[in-house]
Design an enzyme around this catalytic site. Structure first.
Site, short mmCIF file in Angstrom:
data_model
loop_
_atom_site.label_atom_id
_atom_site.label_comp_id
_atom_site.label_asym_id
_atom_site.label_seq_id
_atom_site.Cartn_x
_atom_site.Cartn_y
_atom_site.Cartn_z
N LEU A 62 38.91 35.29 37.55
CA LEU A 62 38.27 36.24 38.48
C LEU A 62 37.24 35.46 39.11
CD1 LEU A 62 38.11 39.86 36.53
CD2 LEU A 62 39.21 38.86 38.70
N GLU A 63 37.18 35.12 40.17
CA GLU A 63 36.23 34.62 40.98
C GLU A 63 35.83 35.96 41.85
OE1 GLU A 63 34.25 33.28 43.80
OE2 GLU A 63 35.29 31.82 44.39
#
Length: 451
Positions: A261-262
């Site tokens: 996840l960014e």
């Protein structure tokens, strides 16, 4: 640009072919500079995701994996380099489409296309390097055993990407996933999908094996959600908002599916008084969710902040999602405008007296994607680079990004790192293979015949 011919008419890309969405729906493409309707994209739904995942699974398993997943990295590298070459060949057309679709200046979009090609080239190198890393030996304390490691593709991956760098952010995920031997389903942002559909055309042109990369455009709840929750997707990589990131983690949890996840950022830029203030300002503004941004600004005003400049539509532009560069002062650290990601040309300014105070202010955030320090004192820059809690720190610059260096955030900005030498490892799983070399029976127990 009122003509619908501005954007090529494309379908979904599934199993190497163009395919109309199951429900026949399409979404308008709006030029954010003019608000004109310039084309359409297909609106995929769960049925289309199902077909795309099935195609990716079949491509992964084809010929027992020998065609793609278990082929030498050098084989996959040839396709990645061919894609890179086509991106450069089509650069003017792709940059124009990117600018029309997501609203960035043409010159920046052209720069993005260079970065897209560079990223495919970089991961072609990584695919070749993977061949050399394969079957690496592990030293064991017993001579009767021999051990080596295999690195295998994680499988079918779901890639969900944002609108601000549409083709580049997609490439950050597609290139390493394909280099690793994974097969993929890409779901770009519904706000900017045009160049990702052109990537499908490039893949078709270079003869990428069918099903290796599938592209399903559509709304997040209709296409992104079923992709994240699909039981036959082995991993999800997502760039986007914190709120959507939480939903993707929850969707992956029942299957204990890995995610990268960014998420959001609230990146501090600490400018000391030993540099030219104008230089600091320029670095900030080198680097539009229009209604959200306007709401952030009005909320800041109602909470007591001062809109020093900007905050409104430029007077000479009646159409388009424009907002003047905005500087907000008299900000307290409890205000929404200080704490939340605005994702627009809005800057909060707060003075500090000491280095310790600057560090405290910079770290007073739930996010930790990036930060910058601007100062002529290199030792001071080093100290702040170590003490600010962020995945990326820039010194006397802001926003440079190289595919050779890892990218990702801390805290609520997510976890995992993309790009860099470890970028391919996001899409690999490690298997140990241990062999017993002795003719003697293995085990501390006695054979039944000797009991």
């Amino acid at each position: 640009m009122a003509s619908t011919a501005a954007v090529p008419l494309r379908q979904l890309f599934v199993d190497g072919e163009w395919r109309a969405p199951a429900q026949g729906r399409r979404l308008p493409v709006v030029n954010p500079a003019t608000e004109a309707h310039i084309g359409e994209i297909p609106a995929g739904t769960a049925e289309d995701v199902e077909a795309a995942v099935a195609a990716a699974r079949a491509a992964l398993k084809r010929n027992r994996g020998r065609d793609w997943a278990r082929a030498p990295g050098a084989v996959r590298a040839k396709y990645l380099r061919a894609i890179a070459a086509k991106i450069i060949e089509r650069k003017p057309e792709l940059a124009k489409l990117e600018a029309l679709d997501c609203g960035k200046p043409y010159d920046e979009a052209a720069w993005d296309m260079d970065d897209v090609a560079g990223c495919f080239e970089f991961f072609a190198d990584q695919a070749e390097a993977l061949d050399k890393r394969q079957n690496s030996p592990v030293s064991l304390p017993m001579e009767t055993f021999k051990c080596h490691l295999r690195r295998e593709p994680i499988g079918v991956v779901g890639l969900i990407t944002p609108w601000n760098y549409p083709l580049l952010m997609a490439t950050w995920k597609v290139a390493p996933a394909l280099a690793a031997g994974c097969t993929a389903v890409l779901k770009p942002s519904e706000l900017a999908s045009v160049t990702c559909l052109e990537l499908a055309d490039v893949c078709k042109e270079v003869g990428l094996p069918s099903g290796v990369l599938n592209i399903v455009t559509g709304l997040g709840p209709d296409a992104g959600a079923p992709l994240a929750a699909h039981p036959d997707v082995d991993k999800v990589a997502f760039t986007g908002s914190f709120e959507t990131g939480k939903k993707i983690m929850a969707a992956a949890a029942p299957m204990v599916k890995p995610v990268t996840l960014e998420l959001g950022g609230k990146s501090p830029i600490v400018v000391f008084d030993d540099v030219d203030v104008e230089k600091g300002v320029l670095l900030v503004f080198l680097h539009c969710q229009y209604e959200k941004i306007k709401k952030f600004i009005s909320n800041a005003k109602s909470e007591g902040a001062t809109i020093l400049t900007g905050g409104v539509r430029p007077a000479h532009l009646e159409k388009g999602f424009y907002i003047e560069p905005t500087i907000i002062t008299d900000v307290s650290t409890s205000m929404e405008i200080w704490r939340e990601e605005v994702f627009g040309p809005v800057l909060c300014v707060k003075e500090f007296s000491t280095e310790d105070e600057a560090i405290e202010l910079a770290n007073d955030t739930h996010y930790g994607l990036a930060g910058a320090v601007i100062s002529g004192d290199r030792e001071r820059c080093q100290r702040l680079s170590e003490e600010i809690d962020a995945g990326c720190m820039w010194v006397n610059c802001s926003q440079p990004c190289f595919c050779q260096a890892p990218w990702g955030g801390n805290k609520r900005s997510g976890f995992g790192r993309e790009l860099g030498e470890g970028g391919i490892d996001n899409y690999l799983k490690v298997k140990q293979v241990t062999e017993y070399l002795s003719d003697e029976p293995w085990g501390w127990y006695q054979a039944p015949a000797k009991l």
